[in-house]
Design a protein around this motif. Structure first.
Motif, PDB file in Angstrom:
ATOM      1  N   LEU A  74      31.717 -16.149  -9.062  1.00 48.46           N
ATOM      2  CA  LEU A  74      32.611 -15.891 -10.188  1.00 48.46           C
ATOM      3  C   LEU A  74      31.887 -16.072 -11.521  1.00 48.46           C
ATOM      4  O   LEU A  74      32.081 -15.294 -12.455  1.00 48.46           O
ATOM      5  CB  LEU A  74      33.826 -16.816 -10.128  1.00 48.46           C
ATOM      6  N   VAL A  75      31.044 -17.083 -11.614  1.00 52.07           N
ATOM      7  CA  VAL A  75      30.284 -17.328 -12.834  1.00 52.07           C
ATOM      8  C   VAL A  75      29.262 -16.212 -13.054  1.00 52.07           C
ATOM      9  O   VAL A  75      29.107 -15.708 -14.176  1.00 52.07           O
ATOM     10  CB  VAL A  75      29.594 -18.706 -12.780  1.00 52.07           C
ATOM     11  N   VAL A  76      28.584 -15.799 -11.997  1.00 52.83           N
ATOM     12  CA  VAL A  76      27.591 -14.723 -12.116  1.00 52.83           C
ATOM     13  C   VAL A  76      28.274 -13.420 -12.537  1.00 52.83           C
ATOM     14  O   VAL A  76      27.772 -12.708 -13.415  1.00 52.83           O
ATOM     15  CB  VAL A  76      26.808 -14.547 -10.794  1.00 52.83           C
ATOM     16  N   ASN A  77      29.429 -13.110 -11.944  1.00 56.33           N
ATOM     17  CA  ASN A  77      30.161 -11.900 -12.334  1.00 56.33           C
ATOM     18  C   ASN A  77      30.595 -11.967 -13.789  1.00 56.33           C
ATOM     19  O   ASN A  77      30.548 -10.966 -14.507  1.00 56.33           O
ATOM     20  CB  ASN A  77      31.374 -11.692 -11.431  1.00 56.33           C
ATOM     21  N   ALA A  78      31.018 -13.144 -14.244  1.00 52.58           N
ATOM     22  CA  ALA A  78      31.404 -13.315 -15.649  1.00 52.58           C
ATOM     23  C   ALA A  78      30.209 -13.090 -16.566  1.00 52.58           C
ATOM     24  O   ALA A  78      30.324 -12.428 -17.609  1.00 52.58           O
ATOM     25  CB  ALA A  78      32.000 -14.699 -15.863  1.00 52.58           C
ATOM     26  N   LEU A  79      29.059 -13.630 -16.184  1.00 54.57           N
ATOM     27  CA  LEU A  79      27.855 -13.447 -16.998  1.00 54.57           C
ATOM     28  C   LEU A  79      27.435 -11.977 -17.049  1.00 54.57           C
ATOM     29  O   LEU A  79      26.989 -11.490 -18.093  1.00 54.57           O
ATOM     30  CB  LEU A  79      26.722 -14.316 -16.468  1.00 54.57           C
ATOM     31  N   MET A  80      27.589 -11.255 -15.945  1.00 55.11           N
ATOM     32  CA  MET A  80      27.256  -9.832 -15.932  1.00 55.11           C
ATOM     33  C   MET A  80      28.209  -9.050 -16.833  1.00 55.11           C
ATOM     34  O   MET A  80      27.802  -8.120 -17.532  1.00 55.11           O
ATOM     35  CB  MET A  80      27.304  -9.267 -14.510  1.00 55.11           C
ATOM     36  N   LEU A  81      29.484  -9.447 -16.854  1.00 57.46           N
ATOM     37  CA  LEU A  81      30.462  -8.778 -17.721  1.00 57.46           C
ATOM     38  C   LEU A  81      30.175  -9.084 -19.195  1.00 57.46           C
ATOM     39  O   LEU A  81      30.267  -8.193 -20.048  1.00 57.46           O
ATOM     40  CB  LEU A  81      31.879  -9.203 -17.347  1.00 57.46           C
ATOM     41  N   LEU A  82      29.795 -10.320 -19.496  1.00 53.32           N
ATOM     42  CA  LEU A  82      29.437 -10.664 -20.871  1.00 53.32           C
ATOM     43  C   LEU A  82      28.166  -9.934 -21.317  1.00 53.32           C
ATOM     44  O   LEU A  82      28.071  -9.479 -22.466  1.00 53.32           O
ATOM     45  CB  LEU A  82      29.253 -12.179 -21.004  1.00 53.32           C
ATOM     46  N   LEU A  83      27.196  -9.804 -20.426  1.00 53.20           N
ATOM     47  CA  LEU A  83      25.981  -9.054 -20.745  1.00 53.20           C
ATOM     48  C   LEU A  83      26.309  -7.578 -20.975  1.00 53.20           C
ATOM     49  O   LEU A  83      25.780  -6.952 -21.899  1.00 53.20           O
ATOM     50  CB  LEU A  83      24.949  -9.204 -19.622  1.00 53.20           C
ATOM     51  N   THR A  84      27.209  -7.031 -20.171  1.00 52.69           N
ATOM     52  CA  THR A  84      27.639  -5.644 -20.365  1.00 52.69           C
ATOM     53  C   THR A  84      28.322  -5.475 -21.714  1.00 52.69           C
ATOM     54  O   THR A  84      28.092  -4.493 -22.418  1.00 52.69           O
ATOM     55  CB  THR A  84      28.593  -5.222 -19.228  1.00 52.69           C
ATOM     56  N   SER A  85      29.153  -6.441 -22.080  1.00 45.68           N
ATOM     57  CA  SER A  85      29.829  -6.398 -23.381  1.00 45.68           C
ATOM     58  C   SER A  85      28.812  -6.429 -24.517  1.00 45.68           C
ATOM     59  O   SER A  85      28.923  -5.682 -25.494  1.00 45.68           O
ATOM     60  CB  SER A  85      30.794  -7.578 -23.491  1.00 45.68           C
ATOM     61  N   TRP A  86      27.812  -7.286 -24.399  1.00 44.60           N
ATOM     62  CA  TRP A  86      26.775  -7.374 -25.426  1.00 44.60           C
ATOM     63  C   TRP A  86      25.987  -6.067 -25.526  1.00 44.60           C
ATOM     64  O   TRP A  86      25.728  -5.571 -26.629  1.00 44.60           O
ATOM     65  CB  TRP A  86      25.841  -8.549 -25.116  1.00 44.60           C
ATOM     66  N   LEU A  87      25.608  -5.514 -24.382  1.00 43.14           N
ATOM     67  CA  LEU A  87      24.869  -4.246 -24.380  1.00 43.14           C
ATOM     68  C   LEU A  87      25.724  -3.104 -24.920  1.00 43.14           C
ATOM     69  O   LEU A  87      25.214  -2.225 -25.624  1.00 43.14           O
ATOM     70  CB  LEU A  87      24.380  -3.919 -22.968  1.00 43.14           C
ATOM     71  N   ALA A  88      27.013  -3.114 -24.598  1.00 43.03           N
ATOM     72  CA  ALA A  88      27.915  -2.081 -25.122  1.00 43.03           C
ATOM     73  C   ALA A  88      27.981  -2.156 -26.639  1.00 43.03           C
ATOM     74  O   ALA A  88      28.012  -1.120 -27.324  1.00 43.03           O
ATOM     75  CB  ALA A  88      29.304  -2.239 -24.518  1.00 43.03           C
ATOM     76  N   GLY A  89      27.983  -3.363 -27.183  1.00 41.33           N
ATOM     77  CA  GLY A  89      27.946  -3.512 -28.635  1.00 41.33           C
ATOM     78  C   GLY A  89      26.662  -2.973 -29.231  1.00 41.33           C
ATOM     79  O   GLY A  89      26.660  -2.346 -30.299  1.00 41.33           O
ATOM     80  N   ARG A  90      25.543  -3.207 -28.561  1.00 37.07           N
ATOM     81  CA  ARG A  90      24.251  -2.707 -29.035  1.00 37.07           C
ATOM     82  C   ARG A  90      24.179  -1.178 -28.942  1.00 37.07           C
ATOM     83  O   ARG A  90      23.477  -0.538 -29.719  1.00 37.07           O
ATOM     84  CB  ARG A  90      23.101  -3.300 -28.218  1.00 37.07           C
ATOM     85  N   LEU A  91      24.889  -0.597 -27.970  1.00 40.01           N
ATOM     86  CA  LEU A  91      24.874   0.861 -27.791  1.00 40.01           C
ATOM     87  C   LEU A  91      26.001   1.546 -28.572  1.00 40.01           C
ATOM     88  O   LEU A  91      26.252   2.729 -28.395  1.00 40.01           O
ATOM     89  CB  LEU A  91      24.995   1.202 -26.300  1.00 40.01           C
ATOM     90  N   ASP A  92      26.702   0.782 -29.393  1.00 38.66           N
ATOM     91  CA  ASP A  92      27.800   1.297 -30.229  1.00 38.66           C
ATOM     92  C   ASP A  92      28.982   1.805 -29.400  1.00 38.66           C
ATOM     93  O   ASP A  92      29.644   2.761 -29.788  1.00 38.66           O
ATOM     94  CB  ASP A  92      27.288   2.392 -31.157  1.00 38.66           C
ATOM     95  N   LEU A  93      29.231   1.184 -28.259  1.00 37.49           N
ATOM     96  CA  LEU A  93      30.404   1.499 -27.455  1.00 37.49           C
ATOM     97  C   LEU A  93      31.507   0.508 -27.825  1.00 37.49           C
ATOM     98  O   LEU A  93      31.246  -0.668 -28.036  1.00 37.49           O
ATOM     99  CB  LEU A  93      30.083   1.397 -25.961  1.00 37.49           C
ATOM    100  N   SER A  94      32.718   0.975 -27.897  1.00 37.25           N
ATOM    101  CA  SER A  94      33.819   0.127 -28.364  1.00 37.25           C
ATOM    102  C   SER A  94      34.431  -0.672 -27.213  1.00 37.25           C
ATOM    103  O   SER A  94      35.588  -0.500 -26.851  1.00 37.25           O
ATOM    104  CB  SER A  94      34.880   0.984 -29.048  1.00 37.25           C
ATOM    105  N   PHE A  95      33.643  -1.559 -26.629  1.00 35.64           N
ATOM    106  CA  PHE A  95      34.079  -2.414 -25.525  1.00 35.64           C
ATOM    107  C   PHE A  95      33.615  -3.826 -25.833  1.00 35.64           C
ATOM    108  O   PHE A  95      32.439  -4.048 -26.136  1.00 35.64           O
ATOM    109  CB  PHE A  95      33.460  -1.936 -24.204  1.00 35.64           C
TER     110      PHE A  95
END
Length: 126
Positions: A74-95
């Motif tokens: 559960l912690v690893v999945n949360a970290l992957m979702l947070l990393l995806t959110s950070w990358l989405a911000g860097r790629l200018d995606l509204s997530f």
């Protein structure tokens, strides 16, 4: 190739359900088509993160998986979702995912919905 498309669509649906259920996971956009395109692009980023980063994190944290009888997933999945959110911000995606506990609950929802959609959708592995 078809398996990749099915998994990406399953991830997009799962991310959409998570944004619908949790107010702290935000998907902004002007139209439905824009939101769907953003979900598909975020699902691609999520798939890449899960393909490249998750195995390394799981390997390095193997003792924690054993110690917690797998609940550390559960912690690893949360970290992957947070990393995806950070990358989405860097790629200018509204997530955006706001907070660790939201990511834990979102990761759980995404795992369950993605599994259900993968079971329901056809996959040519024959």
């Amino acid at each position: 190739m078809k398996s990749f498309v099915v998994k990406t669509i399953a991830n997009a649906v799962a991310l959409g359900v998570a944004t619908w259920l949790l107010s702290d996971i935000e998907l902004t956009g002007t139209s439905t088509g824009r939101k769907v395109l953003t979900l598909i692009l975020v699902a691609l980023v999520f798939g890449v993160v899960n393909f490249l980063v998750k195995p390394v994190v799981k390997l390095l944290s193997f003792p924690l998986f054993v110690l917690t009888l797998g609940l550390f997933t559960l912690v690893v999945n949360a970290l992957m979702l947070l990393l995806t959110s950070w990358l989405a911000g860097r790629l200018d995606l509204s997530f955006h995912v706001d907070g660790f506990w939201t990511a834990v609950l979102g990761g759980l929802i995404i795992s369950i919905v993605s599994w259900a959609v993968n079971m329901a959708m056809p996959d040519d592995k024959d």
